[in-house]
Design an enzyme around this catalytic site. Structure first.
Site, PDB file in Angstrom:
ATOM      1  N   LYS A  47       0.834  -1.213   0.000  1.00  0.00           N
ATOM      2  CA  LYS A  47       0.000   0.000   0.000  1.00  0.00           C
ATOM      3  C   LYS A  47       0.865   1.258   0.000  1.00  0.00           C
ATOM      4  O   LYS A  47       0.644   2.171  -0.806  1.00  0.00           O
ATOM      5  CB  LYS A  47      -0.910   0.010   1.241  1.00  0.00           C
ATOM      6  CG  LYS A  47      -1.614   1.340   1.462  1.00  0.00           C
ATOM      7  CD  LYS A  47      -2.438   1.350   2.725  1.00  0.00           C
ATOM      8  CE  LYS A  47      -1.686   1.622   3.998  1.00  0.00           C
ATOM      9  NZ  LYS A  47      -1.455   3.039   4.319  1.00  0.00           N
ATOM     10  N   ASN A  48       1.821   1.316   0.908  1.00  0.00           N
ATOM     11  CA  ASN A  48       2.577   2.565   1.050  1.00  0.00           C
ATOM     12  C   ASN A  48       3.469   2.850  -0.156  1.00  0.00           C
ATOM     13  O   ASN A  48       3.738   4.010  -0.458  1.00  0.00           O
ATOM     14  CB  ASN A  48       3.402   2.549   2.343  1.00  0.00           C
ATOM     15  CG  ASN A  48       2.512   2.709   3.574  1.00  0.00           C
ATOM     16  OD1 ASN A  48       1.331   3.013   3.442  1.00  0.00           O
ATOM     17  ND2 ASN A  48       3.074   2.479   4.747  1.00  0.00           N
ATOM     18  N   ARG A 117      -3.582  11.218   4.371  1.00  0.00           N
ATOM     19  CA  ARG A 117      -2.396  11.998   4.676  1.00  0.00           C
ATOM     20  C   ARG A 117      -1.315  11.854   3.594  1.00  0.00           C
ATOM     21  O   ARG A 117      -0.651  12.819   3.227  1.00  0.00           O
ATOM     22  CB  ARG A 117      -1.835  11.538   6.027  1.00  0.00           C
ATOM     23  CG  ARG A 117      -0.613  12.307   6.406  1.00  0.00           C
ATOM     24  CD  ARG A 117       0.053  11.763   7.627  1.00  0.00           C
ATOM     25  NE  ARG A 117       1.462  12.077   7.565  1.00  0.00           N
ATOM     26  CZ  ARG A 117       1.991  13.222   7.921  1.00  0.00           C
ATOM     27  NH1 ARG A 117       1.235  14.174   8.402  1.00  0.00           N
ATOM     28  NH2 ARG A 117       3.278  13.426   7.792  1.00  0.00           N
ATOM     29  N   CYS A 141      -4.267  12.915  12.620  1.00  0.00           N
ATOM     30  CA  CYS A 141      -5.024  11.717  12.273  1.00  0.00           C
ATOM     31  C   CYS A 141      -5.113  10.851  13.509  1.00  0.00           C
ATOM     32  O   CYS A 141      -4.645  11.237  14.576  1.00  0.00           O
ATOM     33  CB  CYS A 141      -4.391  10.989  11.104  1.00  0.00           C
ATOM     34  SG  CYS A 141      -2.852  10.216  11.522  1.00  0.00           S
ATOM     35  N   ARG A 146       1.200  14.298  13.445  1.00  0.00           N
ATOM     36  CA  ARG A 146       1.855  14.107  12.156  1.00  0.00           C
ATOM     37  C   ARG A 146       2.073  15.411  11.385  1.00  0.00           C
ATOM     38  O   ARG A 146       1.462  15.662  10.346  1.00  0.00           O
ATOM     39  CB  ARG A 146       1.074  13.104  11.306  1.00  0.00           C
ATOM     40  CG  ARG A 146       0.967  11.768  11.991  1.00  0.00           C
ATOM     41  CD  ARG A 146       0.198  10.773  11.202  1.00  0.00           C
ATOM     42  NE  ARG A 146       1.038  10.018  10.277  1.00  0.00           N
ATOM     43  CZ  ARG A 146       0.592   8.999   9.547  1.00  0.00           C
ATOM     44  NH1 ARG A 146      -0.649   8.626   9.629  1.00  0.00           N
ATOM     45  NH2 ARG A 146       1.396   8.371   8.749  1.00  0.00           N
ATOM     46  N   PRO A 147       2.982  16.255  11.877  1.00  0.00           N
ATOM     47  CA  PRO A 147       3.268  17.504  11.168  1.00  0.00           C
ATOM     48  C   PRO A 147       4.008  17.246   9.847  1.00  0.00           C
ATOM     49  O   PRO A 147       4.424  16.122   9.573  1.00  0.00           O
ATOM     50  CB  PRO A 147       4.173  18.262  12.145  1.00  0.00           C
ATOM     51  CG  PRO A 147       4.762  17.218  13.027  1.00  0.00           C
ATOM     52  CD  PRO A 147       3.782  16.076  13.077  1.00  0.00           C
ATOM     53  N   VAL A 148       4.170  18.313   9.039  1.00  0.00           N
ATOM     54  CA  VAL A 148       4.883  18.173   7.761  1.00  0.00           C
ATOM     55  C   VAL A 148       6.059  19.150   7.693  1.00  0.00           C
ATOM     56  O   VAL A 148       6.512  19.510   6.625  1.00  0.00           O
ATOM     57  CB  VAL A 148       3.933  18.382   6.548  1.00  0.00           C
ATOM     58  CG1 VAL A 148       2.965  17.215   6.420  1.00  0.00           C
ATOM     59  CG2 VAL A 148       3.187  19.701   6.648  1.00  0.00           C
ATOM     60  N   ASP A 149       6.551  19.573   8.871  1.00  0.00           N
ATOM     61  CA  ASP A 149       7.627  20.565   8.908  1.00  0.00           C
ATOM     62  C   ASP A 149       8.897  20.098   8.182  1.00  0.00           C
ATOM     63  O   ASP A 149       9.592  20.893   7.546  1.00  0.00           O
ATOM     64  CB  ASP A 149       7.953  20.935  10.368  1.00  0.00           C
ATOM     65  CG  ASP A 149       8.252  19.711  11.227  1.00  0.00           C
ATOM     66  OD1 ASP A 149       7.536  18.709  11.083  1.00  0.00           O
ATOM     67  OD2 ASP A 149       9.209  19.750  12.025  1.00  0.00           O
ATOM     68  N   LEU A 150       9.191  18.795   8.257  1.00  0.00           N
ATOM     69  CA  LEU A 150      10.416  18.305   7.606  1.00  0.00           C
ATOM     70  C   LEU A 150      10.293  18.376   6.079  1.00  0.00           C
ATOM     71  O   LEU A 150      11.259  18.677   5.381  1.00  0.00           O
ATOM     72  CB  LEU A 150      10.720  16.871   8.046  1.00  0.00           C
ATOM     73  CG  LEU A 150      10.964  16.685   9.552  1.00  0.00           C
ATOM     74  CD1 LEU A 150      11.060  15.208   9.916  1.00  0.00           C
ATOM     75  CD2 LEU A 150      12.244  17.410   9.970  1.00  0.00           C
ATOM     76  N   ASP A 334       3.993   0.004  12.166  1.00  0.00           N
ATOM     77  CA  ASP A 334       2.797  -0.545  11.510  1.00  0.00           C
ATOM     78  C   ASP A 334       2.525  -2.005  11.891  1.00  0.00           C
ATOM     79  O   ASP A 334       1.503  -2.563  11.480  1.00  0.00           O
ATOM     80  CB  ASP A 334       2.922  -0.426   9.983  1.00  0.00           C
ATOM     81  CG  ASP A 334       2.728   1.003   9.493  1.00  0.00           C
ATOM     82  OD1 ASP A 334       2.364   1.874  10.303  1.00  0.00           O
ATOM     83  OD2 ASP A 334       2.959   1.254   8.287  1.00  0.00           O
ATOM     84  N   VAL A 356       7.396   5.959  17.551  1.00  0.00           N
ATOM     85  CA  VAL A 356       7.250   6.676  16.268  1.00  0.00           C
ATOM     86  C   VAL A 356       6.047   7.621  16.280  1.00  0.00           C
ATOM     87  O   VAL A 356       6.157   8.781  15.876  1.00  0.00           O
ATOM     88  CB  VAL A 356       7.163   5.682  15.082  1.00  0.00           C
ATOM     89  CG1 VAL A 356       6.999   6.429  13.763  1.00  0.00           C
ATOM     90  CG2 VAL A 356       8.403   4.790  15.042  1.00  0.00           C
ATOM     91  N   ARG A 426      -8.869   0.530   4.269  1.00  0.00           N
ATOM     92  CA  ARG A 426      -7.833   1.437   3.769  1.00  0.00           C
ATOM     93  C   ARG A 426      -6.580   0.653   3.378  1.00  0.00           C
ATOM     94  O   ARG A 426      -5.847   1.083   2.487  1.00  0.00           O
ATOM     95  CB  ARG A 426      -7.433   2.449   4.860  1.00  0.00           C
ATOM     96  CG  ARG A 426      -8.448   3.516   5.145  1.00  0.00           C
ATOM     97  CD  ARG A 426      -7.858   4.516   6.120  1.00  0.00           C
ATOM     98  NE  ARG A 426      -6.487   4.779   5.762  1.00  0.00           N
ATOM     99  CZ  ARG A 426      -5.473   4.898   6.624  1.00  0.00           C
ATOM    100  NH1 ARG A 426      -5.684   4.798   7.912  1.00  0.00           N
ATOM    101  NH2 ARG A 426      -4.257   5.125   6.209  1.00  0.00           N
TER     102      ARG A 426
END
Ligand code: UD1
Length: 459
Positions: A47-48, A117, A141, A146-150, A334, A356, A426
């Protein structure tokens, strides 16, 4: 056929996995536990990988073909986002053709991004291809903020101007060429998504990009291999330093996605928790090293029968072990929930430490409803193994938590009913069918609207 006691139900076991979430919210999964499993499972494409490779197809001005694409709700959602950006998609079986020759839109729609996401990852290829990208912040979520700063800091290092206004990340590249510039980027944390975003962005940048402390997950390497098949120059993917030398453009390719190591791990745990011998293929055993090591610590044997085929030989009595989730090649977050179900039934005391994601232990309460003895202390779950779980009505709180409840239900005494199946759909292709083929007794039932309002069905 299983029956919902005293309730009106319609048997709908063959529901496709791509049903709308609202429909799936009114369905439940009934499991009659205690059956031994046996036989072979076919593992679907990852999936990923599928999600990020679909985003990666935005980099290519020609048609690309992806094979081994699992049929999942998340894959359908990513397809909708790409379609909204102007990509033409066609699916035949597990083969997905994507044509991003004329992307008409640089703005990803909020309604779609908020549901998935991973769709934020389109920001890298959009910016690389068009010099502009407008993608809504994905928001939190079920498993954490789960930020996106990186992602954002890395794109800025490559010369992008980034403004965040009203929940929208507006990114663009100044100058006539609209091309990002190669840069040396150190990631504070080896984020999978940030590594993928930046690697995709760098494929079409001017000059060389080096990503230090990069994520080493197999899906990152799969994305790099896909990009290389389209003509990108990438070295070191799968290690903690990735070097990308930008090229002017990419070209068409036909690429097959790696097998899903998390689906494979989930089935290995299904064998261990039900004390059943099963085999699975195709898998890449090296992608499962940490999972196999922990299954061995519990007492099971995992044998590589052929290069892409594993056999699980269970122990009669599983033992406790401690687990800490870490970036790859450490133990995958996961797989944490699924091992929690297994350790709940293993002899002795185990500790699982989730490092994580900050909010990924919500399945503890549900497992305890089934008779597990698990205490939470911060990011640690202290598990005292019990000899038996008992079937109960439970609610799935996120994707892998749903898988854990299915595993617990397979091993439990009596009937378990699971609500919240949209999470499961999902990420697991044909889960019920695959488990039924192994001899499990479970089926999806649609609860009629009247009975779904009945509080007796709620947990
Ligand atoms: C991916 C996987 C997900 C898996 C996770 C970790 C996909 C579609 N999803 O998610 O299944 O559980 O890797 O293996 O591939 N973080 C930041 N800032 C950022 C980015 C991340 O602080 O800019 C933090 C996150 O909040 C989290 C940690 O880093 O605590 C790991 O996240 P990351 O590796 O980015 O996971 P995803 O790519 O979102």
């Amino acid at each position: 056929m299983l029956m919902q006691e005293g309730k009106a139900i319609t048997f709908t076991s063959n529901l496709p996995n791509t049903l709308a979430a609202s429909e799936e919210d009114s369905a439940i999964l009934e499991i009659l536990g205690g059956q031994r499993l046996s036989g072979h499972v076919t593992i679907s494409g990852a999936k990923n990988s599928a999600l990020v490779l679909m985003a990666g197809a935005l980099l290519c001005p020609q048609e690309c073909r992806l094979r081994n694409v699992p049929s999942l709700v998340d894959v359908g959602r990513m397809g909708e986002i790409l379609r909204a950006l102007g990509v033409k998609l066609e699916r035949q079986g597990d083969c997905l053709t994507l044509n991003a020759s004329s992307i008409g839109e640089s703005r990803a729609p909020y309604e779609l991004v908020s549901q998935l996401r991973a769709s934020f990852f389109v920001i890298g290829p959009l910016l690389a291809r068009l010099g502009v990208a407008r993608v809504p912040l994905p928001g939190g979520c079920a498993i954490g903020a789960r930020p996106v700063d990186l992602h954002v800091r890395g794109l800025q290092a490559m010369g992008a101007e980034v403004q965040i206004d009203h929940g929208m990340v507006n990114a663009y590249v100044r100058g006539a060429s609209k091309r990002l510039k190669g840069a040396k980027i150190y990631l504070d944390y080896p984020s999978v998504g940030a590594t993928e975003t930046l690697m995709m962005a760098a494929t079409l940048a001017d000059g060389e990009t080096i990503i230090e402390n990069a994520a080493q997950e197999p899906e990152v390497a799969d994305l790099a291999n896909f990009c290389r098949a389209m003509g990108a120059k990438i070295w070191g993917a799968g290690t903690n330093t990735i070097t990308i030398s930008g090229v002017p453009s990419l070209y068409s390719t036909d690429y097959s996605i790696i097998p899903d190591r998390i689906e494979a791990g989930t089935f290995l745990v299904a064998g261990a928790i039900t004390c059943s011998e099963i085999s699975l293929s195709p898998v890449v055993p090296d992608h499962l090293t940490a999972v196999i090591a922990k299954l061995q610590a519990v007492g099971a044997q995992v044998i590589t029968e052929a290069p892409h085929r594993l056999r699980l030989i269970p122990s009669d009595r599983n033992r406790a072990t401690d687990i800490e989730t870490l970036p790859y090649p450490g133990f995958p977050t996961d797989m944490q929930a699924q091992f929690m179900a297994l350790l709940a039934l293993s002899e002795g005391n185990s500790v699982i430490t989730e490092t994580v994601f900050e909010n990924r232990l919500r399945h503890v309460a549900e497992l305890n409803r089934m008779g597990a003895n698990i205490r939470l202390k911060g990011c640690n779950a202290i598990i005292q193994g019990v000899p038996m779980l008992s079937g109960a009505p439970v609610v799935a709180t996120d994707l892998r938590a749903s898988a854990a409840l299915v595993l617990a239900g397979l091993a439990a005494n009596g009937k378990t009913t699971i609500q919240g199946l949209h999470h499961l759909d999902r990420g697991y292709e044909q889960l019920e069918t695959k488990l039924q083929k192994l001899g499990a007794r479970l089926q999806r039932v649609k609860v009629s609207s009247d009975s779904s309002k009945d509080p007796a069905l709620k947990t």
